[in-house]
Enzyme design. Structure first.
Site, PDB file in Angstrom:
ATOM      1  N   SER A 210       0.662  -1.196  -0.064  1.00 16.58           N
ATOM      2  CA  SER A 210      -0.005  -0.106  -0.086  1.00 16.58           C
ATOM      3  C   SER A 210       0.904   1.446  -0.299  1.00 16.58           C
ATOM      4  O   SER A 210       1.811   1.461  -0.843  1.00 16.58           O
ATOM      5  CB  SER A 210      -0.995   0.129   1.045  1.00 16.58           C
ATOM      6  N   ASP A 360      -9.559  -4.536  -5.239  1.00 18.37           N
ATOM      7  CA  ASP A 360      -9.170  -3.707  -4.313  1.00 18.37           C
ATOM      8  C   ASP A 360     -10.083  -2.409  -4.264  1.00 18.37           C
ATOM      9  O   ASP A 360     -10.056  -1.556  -5.273  1.00 18.37           O
ATOM     10  CB  ASP A 360      -7.654  -3.053  -4.624  1.00 18.37           C
ATOM     11  N   HIS A 392      -8.381  -4.647  -0.054  1.00 17.25           N
ATOM     12  CA  HIS A 392      -7.029  -4.151   0.021  1.00 17.25           C
ATOM     13  C   HIS A 392      -6.354  -4.735   1.208  1.00 17.25           C
ATOM     14  O   HIS A 392      -5.143  -5.276   1.308  1.00 17.25           O
ATOM     15  CB  HIS A 392      -7.177  -2.685   0.190  1.00 17.25           C
TER      16      HIS A 392
END
Length: 470
Positions: A210, A360, A392
């Site tokens: 991320s 996601d 995610h």
């Protein structure tokens, strides 16, 4: 947020079990605590000495031993050090930041892992180096939780370094700054080799998910030109925000829009693009926008998410340009400089493992796929795994075994060359796939309730109860 907290609870339980089952769980060799951890804004350790500007990138400016901990309360019985090191701002000037090194007993001494946690914040109180210390106020839940992922590498005998790659003013999202911060952190650890018992030129793998994948992806991109001296064996990045503009538009006015004020503040920091961008931002912010901008500069990611859900950065209530903000010449120029994979001379030369959830809900899958295509067209070796189910947060956890497998292979010189794509968890009858499938559904439920509730006081009240309960 429901998915975040549910995944955090699961990861916490599993990781705590592994920690206390580990061979060093009750070691008597813990370092002595220095006392309560001090805020980076006042801790003199974070201030570089006079004349540091003349040193080479990666030079160690200060060093200290610390007691590492989980959530600031539970000592992590490993050897831990912190280094203040010289790195480089966007404009090429010298800046300094900190990396934290964790060395387990019976460590492998010819290699280490650079772990880039997704602290995603534009306030120095959120720095991982602060949150890792015993006695710290846990301002940044994300880096504290990701310590359990780091623990998987420590249990395998790897020395792990985790840099404050956003630099001294917590510049969240500018890729070149973060990439150089990562690479110079690797240099600093290499320069600390005698204390750690490392070989003189250790093998290195960088990993991040991320927000941490911004730092990882840009470090991989810049390493061939900025730090060819490092012996990089591979890169691991998941949930990669390869295109900041697309990511901004993707999460604008959703449950995850709280990341946006922090990203804008990060891009406008002095070590990033402050010289050209800060005046533009300050000139277009409304009073409401300024209050959110200021909040993001003194709070961490989870607080930002709770403070700004369903907020549109492109609303004229926030800034006067509305949707034209991203077309403003200075803003557009900065955003274009933060797209991975545009240029051939920014192509990784070490193998890369990229993984991403097709569903996601925070970072667009299409941008990661485009990045893979671009790097592959430039000759990089990329293994791209798509997770057909899940969102995610769950993908960071579910993808960990594949990431570890790649790390082991890359260190052994056995990472697959060329470009390869595969899909995992694409059958919802698979119990794991069915479980992770709940994350994007619940995220969409929260968003739907929020949108519907804008004109329905009963739904607003129910949404607030839901958010407070999770």
């Amino acid at each position: 947020m429901f998915a975040l907290v549910t995944s955090v609870r699961l990861l916490f339980m599993v990781s705590m079990a592994s920690i206390f089952a580990s061979p060093w769980a009750y070691s008597a060799a813990l370092p002595v605590a220095r006392g309560a951890a001090e805020d980076p804004s006042t801790d003199p350790f974070y201030q570089p000495p006079a004349g540091f500007e003349s040193t080479a990138p990666g030079t160690i400016l200060r060093e200290r031993s610390i007691v590492a901990s989980f959530f600031g309360l539970i000592p992590d019985p490993v050897e831990a050090h912190q280094l203040l090191y010289r790195t480089t701002a966007i404009n090429g000037s010298a800046i300094a930041t900190v990396t934290t090194i964790f060395k387990p007993p019976f460590a492998k001494t010819d290699r280490f892992i650079s772990f880039h946690t997704a602290y995603d914040s534009s306030a120095t109180i959120c720095d991982p180096s602060y949150n890792y210390q015993l006695g710290s106020v846990q301002t940044d839940l994300i880096s504290s939780v990701e310590m359990f992922i780091m623990e998987a590498y420590l249990l395998l005998g790897y020395i792990v370094a985790s840099p404050d790659y956003e630099g001294p003013d917590a510049a969240f999202s500018p890729g070149h700054l973060e990439g150089m911060g990562v690479l110079d952190g690797m240099r600093a650890v290499t320069n600390f080799n005698e204390t750690l018992g490392l070989s003189a030129n250790p093998m290195i793998i960088g990993t991040g998910y991320s927000g941490g994948a911004i730092a990882t992806g840009w470090a991989a991109s810049l390493q061939p030109s900025y730090a060819p001296d490092l012996d990089i064996k591979g890169w691991v990045q998941g949930g990669t925000p390869a295109n900041l503009t697309a990511t901004m538009l993707y999460i604008d006015d959703t449950a995850f829009s709280g990341f946006l004020p922090a990203a804008v503040a990060g891009l406008a920091k002095p070590s990033a693009y402050g010289a050209e961008l800060s005046s533009v931002i300050n000139s277009v912010l409304t009073p409401l926008g300024k209050s959110k901008y200021e909040f993001a500069q003194s709070n961490c990611a989870v607080a930002d998410l709770l403070e700004f859900p369903e907020m549109s950065l492109l609303s004229t209530s926030i800034q006067t340009l509305g949707a034209g903000l991203i077309r403003q010449p200075t803003v557009a120029s900065v955003l274009n400089q933060n797209i991975m994979g545009l240029y051939k001379n920014q192509t990784p030369t070490a193998p890369v493992f990229i993984y991403h959830a097709a569903q996601d809900e925070i970072i667009p899958y299409a941008d990661a796929s485009t990045l893979v295509d671009s790097w592959c067209s430039y000759g990089a070796s990329v293994n791209f795994t798509t997770y057909g189910n899940g969102g995610h947060v769950t993908t960071e956890i579910v993808g960990l075994p594949d990431a570890v497998q790649f790390v082991e292979a890359a260190f052994a010189g056995e990472a697959t060359s060329g470009c390869h794509r595969n899909t995992e968890l694409n059958n919802t009858l698979n119990p794991i796939a069915l479980g992770v499938e709940l994350e994007p559904i619940l995220s969409e439920l929260i968003n739907a309730l929020a949108i519907a509730g804008k004109n329905d006081e009963n739904i607003i009240q129910n949404l607030n109860v839901l958010k407070n309960s999770i």
